[in-house]
Design an enzyme around this catalytic site. Structure first.
Site, mmCIF file in Angstrom:
data_model
loop_
_atom_site.group_PDB
_atom_site.id
_atom_site.type_symbol
_atom_site.label_atom_id
_atom_site.label_comp_id
_atom_site.label_asym_id
_atom_site.label_seq_id
_atom_site.Cartn_x
_atom_site.Cartn_y
_atom_site.Cartn_z
ATOM 1 N N ASP A 1 1.190 -6.934 -10.731
ATOM 2 C CA ASP A 1 0.207 -6.632 -11.770
ATOM 3 C C ASP A 1 -0.268 -5.186 -11.588
ATOM 4 O O ASP A 1 -0.291 -4.380 -12.531
ATOM 5 C CB ASP A 1 -0.972 -7.615 -11.609
ATOM 6 N N ASP B 1 1.297 -1.627 -13.759
ATOM 7 C CA ASP B 1 0.407 -0.769 -14.546
ATOM 8 C C ASP B 1 0.479 0.670 -14.045
ATOM 9 O O ASP B 1 0.481 1.616 -14.829
ATOM 10 C CB ASP B 1 -1.043 -1.266 -14.466
ATOM 11 N N ASP C 1 0.847 -1.205 0.000
ATOM 12 C CA ASP C 1 0.000 0.000 0.000
ATOM 13 C C ASP C 1 0.880 1.252 0.000
ATOM 14 O O ASP C 1 0.607 2.227 -0.714
ATOM 15 C CB ASP C 1 -1.003 -0.011 1.160
#
Ligand code: NAD
Length: 355
Positions: free
Chosen positions: A244, A248, A220
């Site tokens: 993932d 991005d 986080d």
């Protein structure tokens, strides 16, 4: 003369256009650096389905395994969206990665100085960013058992074995050795047992790389730090789902999806491909940005063929094309001196290599 055998999978949509430009650049760098390429064109995706009835024909896997590396364009398109899942182009690609056993996905995010104002973040935050996400690709929560759902409940399991963590950690440390020698391992060890094993194992592997500085960060916080100060990162080592999402996020630092390469490695044969898809909306118009694919070819030279000098030449030629103001349409509004087609951009980069 040394010659490398490259499996070319052009695929669908803009795939053939962008792979052709990467080949043009590879040929230019080969004649400059004194080696050669032979290309074996293989079918995958929608075009493979149309011709053979299978999005991943057996000859494609065999051909890839018989090569030194795979250079891949993109697959997919609306035409094939309503086929049964196993016949869809995307299923072919997932099966391909699994058949090859590529467990490490490398995604660099580099911000070219000339395009610092193309990012959605402020130029002073992104100028100079050069990081690499090393993501575990074939384990973790996307594959763990048990998984399932009923009417009121859905469940997945995040599992990592020590061996899986060891092999991806080695990839990250090895890559860090050729970069700034810093690895930041991303986990959620304050909450997840699997992350505690991840952290302990990465610490153990780190002992074999005393020159590399290791740090740990909760996922986080990492998501926040990537936006706050992306320049603090060199190599980010992550599991499958965290990587993932973070890769991005990192890809958006650069300004256009048409710039970003990737490599899927770890097995004997690696797959080198742009991170974008087949862009059916612009296919056949000659306006796609080929830089992500050309840059993937550079990664192929570096990581599969150990031709670092040739890779450096390609990277420098891309930078030069951008600094001279050449832009494809996706970057037209960012300090363009001249708007070029896909093929013109490939030729400009190839010519800079030859000079
Ligand atoms: P996409 O990445 O193909 O396109 C998203 C947007 O970015 C589009 O507007 C497109 O024109 C633009 N774009 C992409 N690459 C570009 C380039 N090189 N130059 C300029 N602009 C570029 O994603 P999508 O539209 O969600 O998917 C289209 C198809 O691609 C789908 O069938 C999808 O399943 C497939 N896909 C394939 C891969 C792959 O082959 N690895 C990856 C993602 C998506």
């Amino acid at each position: 003369m040394k010659s490398y055998k490259i499996a070319l999978i052009k695929g669908d949509g803009i795939g053939p256009e962008i792979v052709d430009e990467a080949v043009k650049v590879l040929d230019a760098v080969a004649s400059c650096c004194g080696f050669g390429f032979s290309y074996d064109e293989l079918l995958m995706g929608g075009i493979a389905y149309d011709i053979t009835g299978d999005p991943l024909p057996a000859e494609t896997v065999a051909g890839a395994l018989n090569s030194d590396a795979v250079l891949f364009g993109a697959i997919g398109g609306e035409k094939w969206d309503n086929l049964p899942r196993e016949k869809r182009p995307e299923s072919g690609l997932l099966r391909f990665r699994k058949e090859l056993g590529v467990y490490a996905n490398l995604r660099p995010a580099v911000v070219y100085d000339e395009l610092a104002n193309a990012s959605s973040l402020k130029p002073e935050i992104v100028r100079g960013v050069d990081l690499m996400v090393v993501r575990e690709l074939i384990g973790g929560i996307y594959f763990g058992e048990p998984k399932g759902r009923d009417a009121n409940k859905g469940w997945n399991t995040m599992v990592y074995t020590k061996d899986e963590i060891v092999r991806i950690a080695h990839q990250a440390f090895k890559i860090a050795m050729s970069r700034q020698k810093r690895v930041c391992s991303i986990d959620k060890a304050n909450v997840l047992d699997v992350s505690q094993l991840w952290r302990e194992t990465v610490e153990e592997v780190a002992k074999e790389y005393p020159e590399v500085e290791l740090s740990h960060m909760y996922v986080d916080n990492a998501a926040m730090q990537l936006i706050r100060d992306p320049k603090q990162f060199d190599v980010m080592l992550t599991g499958n789902i965290f990587g993932d999402i973070l890769s991005d996020e990192a890809s958006m630092l650069s300004g256009s999806i048409g710039l970003l390469p990737s490599a899927s490695v770890g097995a004997k044969i690696g797959v080198y491909e742009p991170i974008h898809g087949s862009a059916p909306d612009i296919a056949g118009q000659g306006i796609a940005n080929p830089i992500a694919t050309i840059s993937s070819a550079s990664m192929m030279l570096r990581y599969a063929l150990n031709e670092n000098e040739a890779a450096d030449k390609i990277d420098a030629a891309i930078k030069r094309a951008l600094s001279e103001g050449y832009r494809t349409g996706d970057l037209a509004q960012f300090d363009a001196k001249e708007i070029c087609s896909t093929s013109e951009m490939g030729s400009i980069i190839a010519n800079y290599i030859a000079k």
